[in-house]
Design a protein around this motif. Structure first.
Motif, mmCIF file in Angstrom:
data_model
loop_
_atom_site.group_PDB
_atom_site.id
_atom_site.type_symbol
_atom_site.label_atom_id
_atom_site.label_comp_id
_atom_site.label_asym_id
_atom_site.label_seq_id
_atom_site.Cartn_x
_atom_site.Cartn_y
_atom_site.Cartn_z
ATOM 1 N N ALA A 62 0.820 -1.220 0.000
ATOM 2 C CA ALA A 62 0.000 0.000 0.000
ATOM 3 C C ALA A 62 0.850 1.265 0.000
ATOM 4 C CB ALA A 62 -0.968 0.014 1.186
ATOM 5 N N VAL A 102 -6.108 -0.645 -3.910
ATOM 6 C CA VAL A 102 -4.878 -0.405 -3.145
ATOM 7 C C VAL A 102 -4.653 1.097 -2.963
ATOM 8 C CG1 VAL A 102 -2.369 -0.736 -3.087
ATOM 9 C CG2 VAL A 102 -3.859 -2.563 -3.915
ATOM 10 N N ARG A 105 -6.660 2.255 -0.081
ATOM 11 C CA ARG A 105 -6.007 1.875 1.180
ATOM 12 C C ARG A 105 -4.824 2.786 1.480
ATOM 13 N NH1 ARG A 105 -4.025 -3.465 0.295
ATOM 14 N NH2 ARG A 105 -6.221 -3.902 -0.140
#
Length: 211
Positions: A62, A102, A105
């Motif tokens: 991430a 992603v 996140r």
């Protein structure tokens, strides 16, 4: 020259100027009167530097490098601000589904941890400077608040990106159109958060040597 270089190059110069001033002022290395010492400021900067290296030099889960890779090599918005809602959504159409997940996140994990480490340094540096100079009351408050205002815009940028990604393909033209300007304001505030205390320290040092 890319957009981020316009801000990163002066920022690196300012950091060099800052520590040149501090290293040349040996009398403030240790503070026994409750003031922030050079040692403490250096420690906070070291922590920030370590976080920066980990989050920007390595492909961590991430992290910005992984997000860019999963987006097909495209830069994230805070590295490549895009102006206009049509341009923003045209850019997002190239994002992969896994890249979007992603990226979302990233906005509430790594892209919060790094700004927090930067905020800690900027706040400590501002406090270090303001404890050693005299300023009018309102200017004193503004100088002390600059790092926090910068952090607020950084988090606003994160929230905006997260919202746009969560709603995509549904479009919100006003919010998307504001994203590029939020990023620019964030970088300007970051530069000012370094430039103002560095300039004040340099001015104070110059005046001290004159008298």
């Amino acid at each position: 020259m890319t957009f981020q270089h316009i801000f990163y190059i002066p920022t690196i110069f300012l950091l060099g100027l800052i520590f040149g001033i501090l290293l040349g002022n040996n009398t403030n290395t240790v503070s026994a009167d409750g003031k922030v010492s050079v040692k403490k400021l250096g420690l906070v900067f070291l922590i920030f530097l370590i976080v920066f290296i980990i989050t920007h030099a390595f492909t961590i889960p991430a992290g910005s490098k992984q997000v860019s890779m999963l987006l097909g090599g495209l830069e994230i918005f805070d590295k490549k601000p895009i102006f206009g809602s049509d341009a923003v959504y045209h850019y997002m159409q190239s994002f992969t589904e896994i890249g979007i997940q992603v990226y979302k996140r990233f906005t509430y994990t790594i892209d919060v941890v790094f700004p927090l480490s930067m905020l800690a340094f900027l706040h400590t540096f501002s406090k270090f400077t303001l404890q050693r100079i005299k300023l009018p009351k309102y200017f004193f408050k503004i100088a002390g608040l600059l790092p926090w205002i910068w952090f607020g815009f950084d988090m606003l940028e994160n929230a905006t990106v997260f919202y746009l990604l969560s709603e995509f393909p549904k479009q919100h033209p006003f919010i998307a159109g504001s994203l590029g300007w939020i990023t620019v304001i964030k970088f300007v505030l970051l530069f000012l958060s370094l430039f103002v205390p560095a300039s004040l320290l340099l001015l104070a040092r110059k005046l001290r040597y004159q008298y």
